[in-house]
Design a protein around this motif. Structure first.
Motif: not given
Length: 441
Positions: A332, A336-340, A345, A417, A421
């Motif tokens: 990560f 990576s958090f923008s991948y959502f 994703s 991811i 999730s």
């Protein structure tokens, strides 16, 4: 109380199978957490480089050269697919998929649970080079889904566990077909022809009554698996085909087995009554007679059942955890958090959570409304909603298809991811829904 034939030959084997899923799920969680932990530690570079080490097998022109990750995904995972093939064949021959009336409901639910996730993924990724991942959200992980049902104990009926098992098995069949037809490389007709020859040898051996597991191992691995892998079709398909060639018949039938058991038991009783002077000789003969029981049991057990029993622990506690450890290591970063919010994703997350739920529930409703089938005993519609939620747990097969669908590291991380999730959300929501919802109507 005497058990019925249904209890002995259908419910008991499925119950034993269900009870193994919790420990499998725990081992997969530990492997996943460990992989993610190492991939986000100072050891990250060593972790990723380790799986790129190449291993060579063969001589001169007949050389297979793959890195360690590919050997796990193409080689060891073939054992997992072989086990799936054995379970599929057993269900088709004697289980929930053995008759059209019993099979139509879980198969329809599985089809709905594969179709809707693929359509949702297609909606988010249409026209992009990530469209190849449409098969990722189609899969349900039977180990985790059944593990959660088992944790609920008597909150859910056994018939619901059997229904989810049948859906997951039909789902696996669909995933195998998707891999075979849509995730293959350029096909070598020569190697494919050699593979067909070995498949015919295996089927012929089954027909004429060969029951030696070593023969099927040599022909299946050294012949069929190797030829299919060299043909360009994914090697795991060979494992499923080999499994369908494994005999389901026994060397001796049950009445003969019982007569021989009585004869051996009588022989032991006779030895025990001999004078004490011959006690040592009697004990040796008793030990030898007891040894015949295991041979007799082996002759009375189909090769398919023997192989399934032998492979299940190794696949469950070595192959699958190793696969998870090798494939789940996402490093990560701040990005990576923008991948959502990326199409890959989102397509997988919503495909699993929404697609699985609506697909399973709607197709089950359709089969019942058209009076083609009916719900299993003691199962209500609120149970089916819970199955729709748990069906969104896509782990092992989803990760496997991810590795086939993408070469891009970015897409691989985005897909993983999405899988993690969705599986986590589905597991938590499904568990608490089934635990606290009023399920009697």
């Amino acid at each position: 109380m005497k058990k019925s034939g249904l209890d002995v030959y259908l419910l008991l084997p499925i119950k034993n199978f269900i009870e193994k899923q919790t420990s499998v799920g725990i081992s997969l969680i530990i492997s996943t957490v460990l992989a993610i932990g190492i991939a986000n530690s100072p050891l990250s570079s060593y972790y990723h480089e380790f799986w790129k080490q190449e291993i060579y097998i063969g001589l001169n022109e007949f050389m297979i050269r793959k890195n360690l990750l590919h050997w796990i995904n193409d080689g060891l995972m073939s054992m997992f697919f072989f086990l799936i093939g054995l379970e599929l064949k057993k269900e088709i021959m004697h289980g929930e998929l053995s008759s059209l009336r019993r099979a139509v409901l879980p198969i329809a639910a599985a089809i709905g649970g594969m179709l809707f996730p693929a359509l949702i993924y297609f909606f988010f990724n249409s026209g992009t080079d990530s469209i190849s991942g449409w098969g990722i959200p189609m899969a349900t992980d039977i180990a985790f889904a059944l593990g959660i049902l088992y944790l609920l104990n008597d909150k859910v009926p056994v018939s619901l566990k059997i229904f989810l098992t049948a859906i997951a098995i039909a789902d696996d069949m669909g995933a195998v077909l998707v891999i075979a037809f849509f995730y293959t490389e350029q096909i070598s007709l020569q190697s494919l022809g050699i593979g067909l020859f070995f498949l015919l040898v295996l089927l012929g051996a089954n027909y004429i009554g060969i029951r030696n597991n070593l023969f099927y191992a040599v022909m299946g691995i050294g012949g069929l698996w190797l030829a299919i892998m060299l043909s360009g079709i994914h090697a795991t398909i060979a494992a499923v085909l080999a499994a369908f060639a494994i005999p389901t018949s026994k060397r001796i039938n049950t009445p003969v087995f019982l007569r021989k058991v009585k004869l051996l038991s009588y022989h032991i009783k006779t030895q025990l009554k001999k004078p004490s002077k011959k006690a040592r000789q009697s004990q040796e003969e008793i030990t030898e007679t007891i040894g015949k029981f295991s041979l007799l049991t082996q002759d009375a057990t189909p090769p398919l059942q023997r192989l399934e029993n032998a492979l299940h622990p190794f696949v469950s506690f070595v192959v699958l955890p190793l696969f998870a450890f090798a494939n789940a290591g996402v490093s990560f970063t701040a990005e990576s958090f923008s991948y959502f919010l990326r199409p890959v994703s989102l397509g997988i997350l919503l495909g699993l959570i929404l697609g699985k739920f609506f697909g399973i529930v709607l197709f089950t409703r359709l089969m019942v409304a058209l009076k083609i089938s009916r719900l299993p005993k003691k199962v209500h519609w609120k149970h089916i909603y819970g199955v729709g939620l748990l069906g969104a747990i896509g782990f092992t097969m989803s990760l496997f298809i991810t590795e086939l669908a993408f070469d891009s590291e970015t897409y691989l991380d985005q897909a993983k991811i999405g899988i993690f999730s969705a599986s986590l959300l589905a597991g938590i929501i499904g568990f608490f829904y089934l635990k606290y919802a009023k399920l009697t109507s």
